[in-house]
Scaffold this motif. Structure first.
Motif, PDB file in Angstrom:
ATOM      1  N   ASP A 101       0.832  -1.214   0.000  1.00 15.74           N
ATOM      2  CA  ASP A 101       0.000   0.000   0.000  1.00 15.74           C
ATOM      3  C   ASP A 101       0.865   1.263   0.000  1.00 15.74           C
ATOM      4  O   ASP A 101       0.615   2.216   0.728  1.00 15.74           O
ATOM      5  CB  ASP A 101      -0.932  -0.002   1.218  1.00 15.74           C
ATOM      6  N   SER A 124       2.362   4.712  -1.100  1.00 12.75           N
ATOM      7  CA  SER A 124       2.032   5.947  -1.812  1.00 12.75           C
ATOM      8  C   SER A 124       3.203   6.913  -1.646  1.00 12.75           C
ATOM      9  O   SER A 124       3.916   6.868  -0.637  1.00 12.75           O
ATOM     10  CB  SER A 124       0.750   6.587  -1.263  1.00 12.75           C
ATOM     11  N   ARG A 175       4.422  11.128  -2.559  1.00 10.28           N
ATOM     12  CA  ARG A 175       4.275  12.469  -3.108  1.00 10.28           C
ATOM     13  C   ARG A 175       5.562  13.220  -2.785  1.00 10.28           C
ATOM     14  O   ARG A 175       6.068  13.133  -1.667  1.00 10.28           O
ATOM     15  CB  ARG A 175       3.082  13.194  -2.488  1.00 10.28           C
ATOM     16  N   PRO A 209      -2.411  15.238  -6.378  1.00 16.33           N
ATOM     17  CA  PRO A 209      -2.475  13.776  -6.244  1.00 16.33           C
ATOM     18  C   PRO A 209      -1.077  13.193  -6.107  1.00 16.33           C
ATOM     19  O   PRO A 209      -0.109  13.730  -6.636  1.00 16.33           O
ATOM     20  CB  PRO A 209      -3.143  13.340  -7.553  1.00 16.33           C
ATOM     21  N   PRO A 210      -0.935  12.078  -5.396  1.00 19.69           N
ATOM     22  CA  PRO A 210       0.386  11.452  -5.253  1.00 19.69           C
ATOM     23  C   PRO A 210       0.873  10.888  -6.587  1.00 19.69           C
ATOM     24  O   PRO A 210       0.074  10.516  -7.448  1.00 19.69           O
ATOM     25  CB  PRO A 210       0.149  10.350  -4.218  1.00 19.69           C
ATOM     26  N   ALA A 253       0.343   5.655  -5.883  1.00 21.47           N
ATOM     27  CA  ALA A 253      -0.790   5.512  -4.972  1.00 21.47           C
ATOM     28  C   ALA A 253      -1.136   4.042  -4.783  1.00 21.47           C
ATOM     29  O   ALA A 253      -1.382   3.318  -5.763  1.00 21.47           O
ATOM     30  CB  ALA A 253      -2.009   6.275  -5.500  1.00 21.47           C
ATOM     31  N   HIS A 254      -1.101   3.593  -3.526  1.00 22.58           N
ATOM     32  CA  HIS A 254      -1.544   2.242  -3.152  1.00 22.58           C
ATOM     33  C   HIS A 254      -0.870   1.160  -3.992  1.00 22.58           C
ATOM     34  O   HIS A 254      -1.537   0.273  -4.554  1.00 22.58           O
ATOM     35  CB  HIS A 254      -3.071   2.144  -3.290  1.00 22.58           C
ATOM     36  N   THR A 268       5.555   8.086   1.375  1.00 21.07           N
ATOM     37  CA  THR A 268       4.623   8.983   2.058  1.00 21.07           C
ATOM     38  C   THR A 268       3.694   8.193   2.980  1.00 21.07           C
ATOM     39  O   THR A 268       3.384   8.617   4.089  1.00 21.07           O
ATOM     40  CB  THR A 268       3.801   9.774   1.029  1.00 21.07           C
ATOM     41  N   SER A 269       3.279   7.024   2.512  1.00 20.75           N
ATOM     42  CA  SER A 269       2.479   6.126   3.343  1.00 20.75           C
ATOM     43  C   SER A 269       2.717   4.701   2.867  1.00 20.75           C
ATOM     44  O   SER A 269       3.274   4.467   1.790  1.00 20.75           O
ATOM     45  CB  SER A 269       0.993   6.490   3.272  1.00 20.75           C
ATOM     46  N   GLY A 329       0.197   5.592 -11.612  1.00 20.47           N
ATOM     47  CA  GLY A 329       0.724   5.542 -10.253  1.00 20.47           C
ATOM     48  C   GLY A 329       0.384   4.279  -9.495  1.00 20.47           C
ATOM     49  O   GLY A 329       0.650   4.186  -8.290  1.00 20.47           O
ATOM     50  N   ARG A 330      -0.209   3.273 -10.174  1.00 18.51           N
ATOM     51  CA  ARG A 330      -0.594   2.023  -9.515  1.00 18.51           C
ATOM     52  C   ARG A 330      -0.072   0.826 -10.308  1.00 18.51           C
ATOM     53  O   ARG A 330       0.157   0.921 -11.518  1.00 18.51           O
ATOM     54  CB  ARG A 330      -2.119   1.905  -9.408  1.00 18.51           C
TER      55      ARG A 330
END
Length: 593
Positions: free
Chosen positions: A353, A355, A357, A366-367, A370-371, A406-407, A563-564
């Motif tokens: 998961d 993400s 940025r 938006p990053p 992402a995920h 970032t996450s 981004g995925r």
């Protein structure tokens, strides 16, 4: 480059006090040098007192022996003053060179530890000017203005006391310009600070342009852009010249005030004193001593202008230096607690998961990633495919923590990479970037940068063989040949093969290869691919790929889109079942034809 900080509200004294940690180890010698300089200046102020004694004594009494004795005193005082100033210079030379060297070393160490995001924001010329021009200004400030602001201030104070003791009325006449001179200094200091900052930033911009023009000389010449580059240089140099002229005008203004007003006061004191001597109210010796003291103070007063100017430039240099030093470095240890416990038996490399940025991205944007969920099993090689700008290079940069997620989290062998020190992580993960960077060193030194300390010839030869970089042995001095700045003496394919050799020389547990074969010709690419297959059989790898031939090196393929990770499978599976992947690969095949 970051926005220039405002200097209108900063205190020069408070800024310069930040140099104290560097000055503290040599403070004894500097304080001794300042004391010696004060003694030397006070020695010079004794000369007017000797003149008073000579005029009122031996000269008035027509005593030749007394005149010769007075002359001997003056000679000894002059020699003592010169010797003391010479001692001061010797006392400060060595410690100040040490201070400059320590500050430059600290700046270099900090630049090495600052995150990639910092270097993405800053122009290299700005950093170079901080490590050269600014540190030179600081050394000059510590050697001269710092001491003489104190010494001259003390000299002026002692001189004024002597003059008031000689005759308080003449002393008040000389003190008359003090208020307008002080007001001029305050105004000058505030205005000069802004201009000095602008000039030093413009020097950084000019340095950046020169560096880029030298490194990109092939592009400049290849496209015939030397005239436009010369115009750009001329514009920057013209702006810098205008700023320097503004500094000169400010300095000329304060000098005009500081020199003119005291001279007028001394002239008034001379006229008033001569009248009083004629009236018998004042001895000739006292007037001579008073005027000699006033003239001895001309240099300390006249020097206030450029001493303040050099102090402001030093304060600006200090501010610019600590703009870099105040940036938060990469943590040497773990970045923080993991997002959760690793699954039992978890191995390989896993994106969970994730993400990302960029830190300087606009709020609410938006990053870039992402995920992202992706698992690369131990010993497996995974090709990462996506359209240009999809974030492939950024994703690979997260593995060695060139950027922080970032996450989400990334685990290596079941351990969150943020729980590892960067040093440990980067011994387990090796990277070969799409743009191979070589240093002004030998071929062997460039390749062995990727190996543990103590690695030598056998490891070097093995890595060169794997990367099909045996051309290095045919260079004039073999692997001891210096490749020149940026390795521009080599072809693009040669540089890329050396970068690949650097990635594999340390036998890393995990390889990140960012399109490692993009600059190779068909025959060399086939040879390197054959060697890479042997390497990839013993390691875990993530390979950014644009060509089908590179994709075929991998066991599986991951498609990055928007981004995925939108699809994972073998090359053939994705060709049959994923239209976007099939389109990307067909485009590459058409380009190769």
């Amino acid at each position: 480059m970051p926005t220039t900080r405002a200097t209108t509200d900063r205190s020069a004294v408070r800024t310069l006090l930040r140099l104290w940690p560097y000055v503290r180890p040599v403070r004894a010698r500097l304080f001794t040098a300042a004391f010696v300089a004060v003694v030397a200046s006070c020695t010079g102020l004794v000369i007017p007192l000797v003149l008073k004694w000579m005029v009122d004594g031996p000269v008035a009494d027509r005593d030749p022996a007394g005149v010769w004795l007075g002359a001997l005193y003056l000679l000894l005082l002059g020699v003592a003053e010169a010797v003391l100033f010479g001692i001061r210079r010797r006392l400060v030379a060595r410690p100040l060179s040490h201070v400059e060297a320590e500050m430059r070393a600290d700046l270099y160490r900090r630049l090495q530890r600052l995150p990639v995001a910092f270097h993405d924001r800053w122009a290299s010329g700005q950093l170079l000017s901080r490590g050269t021009t600014d540190l030179m200004l600081l050394r000059l400030f510590l050697a001269f203005p710092l001491t003489f602001l104190l010494v001259n201030g003390g000299t002026i104070l002692v001189g004024l006391v002597i003059m008031l003791m000689q005759d308080w009325a003449l002393g008040l006449v000389v003190l008359g310009p003090a208020v307008p001179v002080m007001w001029t200094c305050v105004v000058f200091e505030r205005r000069y600070a802004r201009v000095a900052r602008r000039a030093q930033d413009q020097i950084g911009d000019l340095t950046t342009l020169v560096e880029e023009s030298v490194l990109g000389i092939r592009v400049v010449k290849g496209f015939g852009r030397h005239r436009s580059q010369a115009r750009a240089f001329g514009e920057l140099a013209g702006r810098l010249r205008g700023t320097e002229l503004r500094k000169a005008r400010l300095l000329a203004t304060i000098w005009a005030v500081i020199v003119t007003l005291p001279e007028v006061a001394i002239g008034a004191a001379l006229v008033l004193g001569a009248v009083r001597v004629a009236d018998g109210e004042l001895s000739a010796g006292t007037l001579v001593a008073f005027l000699s003291t006033a003239l001895a103070l001309r240099w300390p007063v006249d020097s206030i202008g450029f001493l303040l100017a050099m102090s402001q430039e030093a304060a600006t240099a200090t501010e610019r230096y600590f703009e870099v030093m105040d940036e938060a470095p990469e943590d040497t240890g773990a970045a923080g607690p993991a997002a959760g416990p690793a699954p039992v038996g978890e191995t390989g490399l896993r994106f969970e998961d994730v993400s990302f940025r960029y830190p300087d991205a606009p709020p609410g944007s938006p990053p870039l990633l992402a995920h992202v969920d992706l698992h690369i099993r131990p010993g497996e090689s995974m090709a990462l495919v996506g359209a240009t700008g999809s974030g492939k290079t950024t994703l690979t940069a997260l593995v060695p923590r060139l950027h922080e997620v970032t996450s989400g989290r990334i685990t290596l062998g079941g351990v969150d990479i943020r729980e590892m020190s960067r040093e440990e992580l980067r011994t387990r993960v090796a990277v070969a970037f799409e743009e191979p960077t070589l240093f002004s060193a030998t071929v062997g030194e460039n390749v062995l940068m990727g190996a543990p300390d103590g690695a030598g010839g056998p490891e070097l030869d093995r890595a060169l063989a794997i990367a099909q970089a045996d051309f290095a042995h045919a260079l004039p001095q073999g692997t001891g040949t210096r490749v020149g700045e940026q390795g521009l003496s080599l072809s693009g394919g040669q540089r890329q093969r050396l970068a690949l050799a650097r990635a594999v020389v340390g036998r890393p547990e995990f390889l990140v290869l960012d399109d490692p074969l993009s600059a190779l010709d068909v025959h060399t690419e086939a040879a390197v691919e054959a060697a890479l297959r042997r390497v990839l059989a013993d390691t875990t790898a993530l390979i950014v790929a644009h060509r089908p031939s590179t994709v075929l090196l991998a066991d599986r393929v991951a498609l990055l889109s928007g981004g995925r990770i939108t699809a994972v499978g073998t090359h053939q599976e994705l060709l049959r079942h994923n239209a976007e992947y099939a389109h990307l690969m067909s485009g590459e095949q058409e380009e190769s034809r």
